[in-house]
Design a protein around this motif. Structure first.
Motif, mmCIF file in Angstrom:
data_model
loop_
_atom_site.group_PDB
_atom_site.id
_atom_site.type_symbol
_atom_site.label_atom_id
_atom_site.label_comp_id
_atom_site.label_asym_id
_atom_site.label_seq_id
_atom_site.Cartn_x
_atom_site.Cartn_y
_atom_site.Cartn_z
ATOM 1 N N ALA A 43 89.177 6.885 -64.757
ATOM 2 C CA ALA A 43 89.256 5.618 -64.027
ATOM 3 C C ALA A 43 90.685 5.094 -63.997
ATOM 4 O O ALA A 43 91.176 4.635 -62.958
ATOM 5 C CB ALA A 43 88.321 4.590 -64.669
ATOM 6 N N ILE A 44 91.368 5.170 -65.133
ATOM 7 C CA ILE A 44 92.761 4.711 -65.191
ATOM 8 C C ILE A 44 93.654 5.629 -64.360
ATOM 9 O O ILE A 44 94.563 5.169 -63.654
ATOM 10 C CB ILE A 44 93.238 4.645 -66.655
ATOM 11 N N HIS A 45 93.387 6.922 -64.428
ATOM 12 C CA HIS A 45 94.170 7.892 -63.651
ATOM 13 C C HIS A 45 94.058 7.615 -62.153
ATOM 14 O O HIS A 45 95.051 7.728 -61.409
ATOM 15 C CB HIS A 45 93.681 9.303 -63.965
ATOM 16 N N LEU A 46 92.873 7.245 -61.702
ATOM 17 C CA LEU A 46 92.661 6.955 -60.282
ATOM 18 C C LEU A 46 93.426 5.721 -59.823
ATOM 19 O O LEU A 46 93.619 5.518 -58.620
ATOM 20 C CB LEU A 46 91.165 6.780 -60.003
ATOM 21 N N HIS A 47 93.860 4.903 -60.775
ATOM 22 C CA HIS A 47 94.678 3.732 -60.450
ATOM 23 C C HIS A 47 96.159 4.000 -60.724
ATOM 24 O O HIS A 47 96.940 3.062 -60.907
ATOM 25 C CB HIS A 47 94.204 2.510 -61.238
ATOM 26 N N GLY A 48 96.524 5.274 -60.780
ATOM 27 C CA GLY A 48 97.929 5.619 -60.943
ATOM 28 C C GLY A 48 98.388 5.752 -62.374
ATOM 29 O O GLY A 48 99.592 5.829 -62.634
ATOM 30 N N GLY A 49 97.458 5.758 -63.320
ATOM 31 C CA GLY A 49 97.821 5.934 -64.724
ATOM 32 C C GLY A 49 97.892 4.657 -65.521
ATOM 33 O O GLY A 49 98.115 4.693 -66.734
ATOM 34 N N ALA A 50 97.702 3.515 -64.866
ATOM 35 C CA ALA A 50 97.694 2.224 -65.558
ATOM 36 C C ALA A 50 96.773 1.284 -64.790
ATOM 37 O O ALA A 50 96.797 1.252 -63.556
ATOM 38 C CB ALA A 50 99.095 1.635 -65.654
ATOM 39 N N ALA A 51 95.952 0.529 -65.521
ATOM 40 C CA ALA A 51 94.973 -0.319 -64.846
ATOM 41 C C ALA A 51 94.559 -1.480 -65.732
ATOM 42 O O ALA A 51 94.573 -1.379 -66.967
ATOM 43 C CB ALA A 51 93.736 0.502 -64.465
ATOM 44 N N THR A 52 94.192 -2.570 -65.097
ATOM 45 C CA THR A 52 93.623 -3.707 -65.813
ATOM 46 C C THR A 52 92.130 -3.460 -66.006
ATOM 47 O O THR A 52 91.552 -2.539 -65.406
ATOM 48 C CB THR A 52 93.820 -5.003 -65.019
ATOM 49 N N ASP A 93 99.777 -16.797 -66.399
ATOM 50 C CA ASP A 93 98.486 -17.392 -66.715
ATOM 51 C C ASP A 93 97.354 -16.582 -66.085
ATOM 52 O O ASP A 93 97.374 -16.268 -64.894
ATOM 53 C CB ASP A 93 98.421 -18.831 -66.203
ATOM 54 N N GLY A 94 96.374 -16.279 -66.915
ATOM 55 C CA GLY A 94 95.197 -15.591 -66.410
ATOM 56 C C GLY A 94 95.384 -14.112 -66.160
ATOM 57 O O GLY A 94 94.467 -13.448 -65.694
ATOM 58 N N SER A 95 96.558 -13.574 -66.453
ATOM 59 C CA SER A 95 96.796 -12.157 -66.212
ATOM 60 C C SER A 95 96.049 -11.306 -67.233
ATOM 61 O O SER A 95 95.840 -11.713 -68.376
ATOM 62 C CB SER A 95 98.291 -11.846 -66.277
ATOM 63 N N GLU A 96 95.668 -10.127 -66.803
ATOM 64 C CA GLU A 96 94.923 -9.203 -67.647
ATOM 65 C C GLU A 96 95.872 -8.217 -68.325
ATOM 66 O O GLU A 96 96.901 -7.838 -67.753
ATOM 67 C CB GLU A 96 93.924 -8.418 -66.793
ATOM 68 N N PRO A 97 95.538 -7.771 -69.531
ATOM 69 C CA PRO A 97 96.307 -6.679 -70.138
ATOM 70 C C PRO A 97 96.211 -5.428 -69.271
ATOM 71 O O PRO A 97 95.210 -5.204 -68.584
ATOM 72 C CB PRO A 97 95.619 -6.466 -71.490
ATOM 73 N N VAL A 98 97.249 -4.626 -69.313
ATOM 74 C CA VAL A 98 97.271 -3.374 -68.558
ATOM 75 C C VAL A 98 97.114 -2.215 -69.536
ATOM 76 O O VAL A 98 97.864 -2.102 -70.506
ATOM 77 C CB VAL A 98 98.585 -3.224 -67.765
ATOM 78 N N TYR A 99 96.121 -1.375 -69.274
ATOM 79 C CA TYR A 99 95.865 -0.203 -70.112
ATOM 80 C C TYR A 99 96.417 1.026 -69.400
ATOM 81 O O TYR A 99 96.161 1.233 -68.210
ATOM 82 C CB TYR A 99 94.371 -0.044 -70.370
#
Length: 255
Positions: A43-52, A93-99
């Motif tokens: 799932a993270i790979h499909l978002h370019g290697g980094a995703a919220t 504000d309100g931003s999500e961590p990036v995995y």
């Protein structure tokens, strides 16, 4: 236990912390298993290697009620370096961590997923709950796998097609991964060898890699009948049915 002074108190607390680390270590493995089952690395790979987390949720099959738990799971996986986690800046504000993917989780994109799934399967894990009992038995004693399941692992692969596929896929993926590295880094090992037999080589992943890289080496695989029956054809590898505890065909090298 009575605490007598500050030094002793600190030592006892450190000891308790270490005990807890060992007691709850299984949670790391189970978190990793969940990541494999949910295909989080993909799932993270499909978002370019980094995703919220919201981006990950678009690619994984998860019940909405479990979203808060996924956040906790990702924190565990980040702590164990399966993924990295970049916290949002205080001003966002309100931003999500990036995995993001790490070298560990990149292995889960393909090559090592079958092996990880095999090792963490309940059939493989459950015998270790009986390890203490196994040590109490008088020798000669059956293997711990047989103690739990009533039969050795290779006997179970004969009778359970799903488990057989799990084991074959896991071992084949690991063999292919290791042999790719060995062939690149240790090619000199295969110089002067004209024949090689992989004992218990399964469906021949390692032997096929060697045969492809070194066509002058005649590669064979020795394994049980039900495993050889699933071996691919036209690979340049000879598959031999047999039991390594009875005899091993001659070759320059034995793997």
């Amino acid at each position: 236990m009575e605490l007598t002074n500050n030094s002793t108190d600190r030592g006892l607390l450190d000891a308790q912390l270490e005990l807890w680390h060992n007691t709850f270590a299984f949670m790391k493995s189970m978190a990793l298993k969940s990541a494999v089952d949910l295909h989080i690395a993909d799932a993270i790979h499909l978002h370019g290697g980094a995703a919220t987390l919201p981006q990950i949720l678009t690619k994984v099959d998860l019940h909405p009620s479990k979203i808060p738990s996924l956040h906790r799971l990702m924190r565990v996986l980040a702590t164990t370096n399966v993924f990295s986690m970049q916290h949002p800046s205080p001003s966002a504000d309100g931003s999500e961590p990036v995995y993001a993917l790490t070298p560990v989780s990149r292995l889960l994109l393909g090559s090592q997923t079958p092996l990880t799934a095999m090792v963490l399967d309940p059939i493989i894990v459950s015998p270790f709950f009986e390890l203490g009992t196994w040590f109490q038995h008088e020798l000669p004693d059956p293997c711990i796998f047989k103690q739990t399941h009533g039969r050795p692992i290779w006997e179970m692969t004969k009778q359970d097609a799903t488990f057989d596929a799990l084991v074959n896929d896991g071992l084949a993926s690991d063999s292919q991964f290791i042999m790719d590295v060995a062939i690149k880094q240790c090619a000199e090992v295969f110089q002067g060898i004209s024949s090689l037999i992989d004992v218990g080589g399964g469906i021949g992943a390692a032997a096929q890699a060697i045969s492809k890289a070194f066509p002058h080496v005649k590669c064979s695989v020795l394994d049980l009948e039900h495993i050889i029956a699933k071996a691919p054809a036209d690979t340049g590898v000879q598959f031999i049915t047999g039991d390594m505890f009875e005899s091993i065909p001659p070759a320059n090298a034995v793997l």
